[in-house]
Write a protein that holds these residues in place. Structure first.
Motif, short mmCIF file in Angstrom:
data_model
loop_
_atom_site.label_atom_id
_atom_site.label_comp_id
_atom_site.label_asym_id
_atom_site.label_seq_id
_atom_site.Cartn_x
_atom_site.Cartn_y
_atom_site.Cartn_z
N LEU A 39 0.85 -1.20 0.00
CA LEU A 39 0.00 0.00 0.00
C LEU A 39 0.88 1.25 0.00
N GLU A 40 0.90 1.95 -1.10
CA GLU A 40 1.65 3.19 -1.21
C GLU A 40 0.80 4.35 -0.68
N PRO A 41 1.44 5.48 -0.37
CA PRO A 41 0.67 6.62 0.17
C PRO A 41 -0.51 7.03 -0.70
N GLU A 42 -0.34 6.97 -2.03
CA GLU A 42 -1.45 7.39 -2.91
C GLU A 42 -2.61 6.39 -2.90
N ASP A 43 -2.36 5.16 -2.43
CA ASP A 43 -3.42 4.15 -2.37
C ASP A 43 -4.15 4.17 -1.03
N ASN A 44 -3.51 4.67 0.00
CA ASN A 44 -4.03 4.58 1.36
C ASN A 44 -5.29 5.43 1.52
N PRO A 45 -6.41 4.83 1.91
CA PRO A 45 -7.65 5.62 2.08
C PRO A 45 -7.53 6.68 3.16
N GLN A 46 -6.58 6.52 4.09
CA GLN A 46 -6.39 7.53 5.12
C GLN A 46 -5.71 8.79 4.59
N ASN A 47 -5.19 8.73 3.36
CA ASN A 47 -4.56 9.90 2.75
C ASN A 47 -5.48 10.64 1.80
N ILE A 48 -6.73 10.18 1.67
CA ILE A 48 -7.72 10.95 0.90
C ILE A 48 -7.95 12.28 1.61
N SER A 49 -8.31 13.30 0.88
CA SER A 49 -8.51 14.62 1.49
C SER A 49 -9.54 14.54 2.62
N LEU A 50 -9.34 15.36 3.63
CA LEU A 50 -10.23 15.35 4.80
C LEU A 50 -11.68 15.62 4.40
N PHE A 51 -11.89 16.53 3.43
CA PHE A 51 -13.24 16.83 2.98
C PHE A 51 -13.92 15.59 2.40
N ARG A 52 -13.21 14.85 1.53
CA ARG A 52 -13.80 13.66 0.92
C ARG A 52 -14.06 12.56 1.93
N ARG A 53 -13.17 12.45 2.91
CA ARG A 53 -13.39 11.42 3.94
C ARG A 53 -14.61 11.74 4.78
N TRP A 54 -14.75 13.02 5.18
CA TRP A 54 -15.92 13.39 5.97
C TRP A 54 -17.19 13.33 5.14
N LEU A 55 -17.11 13.65 3.85
CA LEU A 55 -18.27 13.51 2.98
C LEU A 55 -18.71 12.05 2.93
N ALA A 56 -17.74 11.14 2.82
CA ALA A 56 -18.06 9.71 2.80
C ALA A 56 -18.70 9.27 4.11
N VAL A 57 -18.19 9.77 5.24
CA VAL A 57 -18.75 9.43 6.54
C VAL A 57 -20.20 9.90 6.64
N LEU A 58 -20.47 11.12 6.19
CA LEU A 58 -21.83 11.66 6.27
C LEU A 58 -22.79 10.90 5.36
N ILE A 59 -22.31 10.50 4.18
CA ILE A 59 -23.18 9.74 3.26
C ILE A 59 -23.47 8.36 3.83
N ILE A 60 -22.43 7.69 4.31
CA ILE A 60 -22.62 6.37 4.92
C ILE A 60 -23.56 6.45 6.12
#
Length: 493
Positions: A39-60
């Motif tokens: 798992l390289e840094p560009e693949d790691n879901p924890q390195n997705i932008s904070l906005f996109r991660r929180w958007l995903a949390v709110l949608i889920i």
């Protein structure tokens, strides 16, 4: 942080606990293998932008809220469906009970599927089925079709009560997961409160089938945003797809991901998922008691869908839509409880520092101690304010501490089970879900008879008494939990 550390960290959530050891050991054994895809840094879901991660949390979280809202939205359709299908009111209550039963059974299947095929495929397929199979509920020709598809839609929607928590922990490291996990955790419990509120307004002014037509539109909207905005977050599947791309682009068939070498088959994973939770309930008293406590609290919440019409319509002359609004007190209590999360974060940070970064799981039961007090206090307050001569606002205010207690009880217990039973965390959560769903399905069925026999004061006080009997559990396990874990064959020592 090394690549290996990042990968192993991404596994530390309930749905993946059963496969964590195998996959991490495979990485350790083959760390020098040039064909092992990492798992390289560009693949790691924890390195997705904070906005996109929180958007995903709110949608889920909104998708989870929609699923559990669909369980209670049936509460105010019972009178109309009984007239349409020419059955008794008791039969139409099964619309809630069978749906909740499906919610409890679904995780036994979808959990293992998500570990093989990833989060996104499971989300999209299950929610698409949830949408499609709601049509027979809307246009059911008889009560049998209606009830069968209520169970099936509950089964399909259960993905967001089992797999979704894993997605949240995929995207956030342990140091910053508390707030997004708190948002996700509250959504399945706000849902049953929102259901009667929506259903009350619809059934007051429209035919009962419009309740499910509105819900159908909501499900479709959720399905669209899930497909568009939610990325794949499960690291082993990300690596598996990456290995496949490398094999195709380089023509070298030797590239592989840890998931390509897993020894367990999907069938064996499903079998373990089915029997391990019940093995835990049978042979571990601490898990059984905590799960029973959770089950009682959720059972009482679902019983309220039958009790509130008796309390507010019979005693205070409310109509259907204002009775639905009476549930706002429980929802307000939950929102007030989640607003205290920063305080709990600071408390846990102090405790973590005190134990040099490795606090005992029992620390998580402190929040449960507050919930254990608030739930019976709210219920006793509610019981003795249900008299017709008491102003109607009093029982609604009484439901606020009950709602707060629900949030504290479940958040505390969920976190404790995942940490205390980390080697089999998925099974620990599945056992909790199964028992909770059994109680939530059963309690509405006897609510009417209990309130007829004991009255609103006696019946509600009985529930408060049961909650009081369970209240010492988080205090007891906070003190002796470490000793019990040492003697358990399931818990982490």
């Amino acid at each position: 942080m090394s690549t290996l550390t990042r990968i192993s960290g991404s596994f530390s959530h309930p749905d993946d606990a059963a496969t964590t050891k195998t996959e991490v050991s495979a990485l350790q054994n083959a760390e020098g293998d040039p064909h092992l895809v990492i798992l390289e840094p560009e693949d790691n879901p924890q390195n997705i932008s904070l906005f996109r991660r929180w958007l995903a949390v709110l949608i889920i979280s909104s998708a989870s809220l929609c699923v559990t809202c669909d369980s209670s939205i049936a509460a105010f359709t019972e009178q109309g469906s009984a007239q349409t299908f020419h059955v008794s009111h008791e039969v139409t209550i099964l619309g809630i009970s069978l749906y909740v039963s499906g919610l409890g059974m679904g995780p036994l299947l979808v959990g293992p599927l998500s570990e093989v095929y990833g989060r996104n495929v499971v989300y999209r397929v299950s929610y698409a089925l949830f949408f499609i199979l709601t049509f027979p509920v809307v246009f059911a020709p008889d009560i049998a079709v209606f009830l069968v598809f209520r169970f099936i839609t509950g089964f399909c929607g259960s993905t967001f009560l089992s797999v979704a928590g894993g997605s949240v922990s995929d995207m956030f490291p342990n140091s910053s997961i508390a707030n997004p996990m708190a948002v996700y955790t509250i959504s399945p419990f706000i849902g049953p409160v929102v259901g009667p509120l929506i259903s009350g307004f619809i059934n007051q002014h429209l035919y009962w089938e419009w309740t499910y037509r509105v819900q159908l539109c909501w499900i479709f909207a959720e399905l669209l945003i899930l497909v568009i905005f939610i990325p794949e977050t499960y690291a082993p599947v990300i690596l598996k797809k990456k290995a496949k791309r490398l094999r195709e682009s380089t023509g070298d068939p030797k590239f592989y991901a840890p998931l390509d070498r897993r020894e367990n088959t999907l069938v064996s994973a499903i079998l373990v998922s089915c029997y391990k939770p019940f093995q835990l309930l049978l042979f571990d008293r601490m898990a059984l008691l905590l799960d029973s406590w959770n089950a009682l609290v959720l059972g009482i919440l679902y019983l309220a869908f039958q009790a509130y019409p008796i309390i507010f319509e019979d005693n205070h002359g409310f109509d259907m839509q204002t009775t639905g609004l009476a549930f706002v007190g429980i929802g307000l209590g939950m929102i007030l409880a989640i607003s205290t999360q920063p305080l709990w974060n600071r408390l846990y940070a102090r405790e973590t520092a005190k134990y040099n970064g490795d606090p005992p799981p029992e620390m998580r039961l402190i929040m449960g101690q507050v919930g254990a007090i608030l739930v019976p206090v709210g219920l006793f307050w509610l019981a003795f304010t249900t008299y017709p001569q008491v102003h109607w606002i009093a029982p609604i205010i009484a439901s606020v501490p009950f709602g707060s207690g629900i949030y504290f009880v479940f958040t505390s217990t969920f976190t404790y089970l995942v940490t205390a039973y980390r080697p089999i965390a998925a099974s620990a959560m599945a056992s909790n879900s199964a028992l909770r769903s059994a109680f939530a399905a059963a309690f509405p069925l006897f609510a009417g008879a209990m309130y007829d026999r004991l009255g609103t004061v006696g019946a509600t006080a009985l529930l408060a008494g049961l909650a009081t009997i369970m209240a010492p559990l988080p205090f007891i396990f906070y003190r002796i939990g470490a000793r019990l874990r040492k003697n358990s064959r399931f818990a982490a020592h």
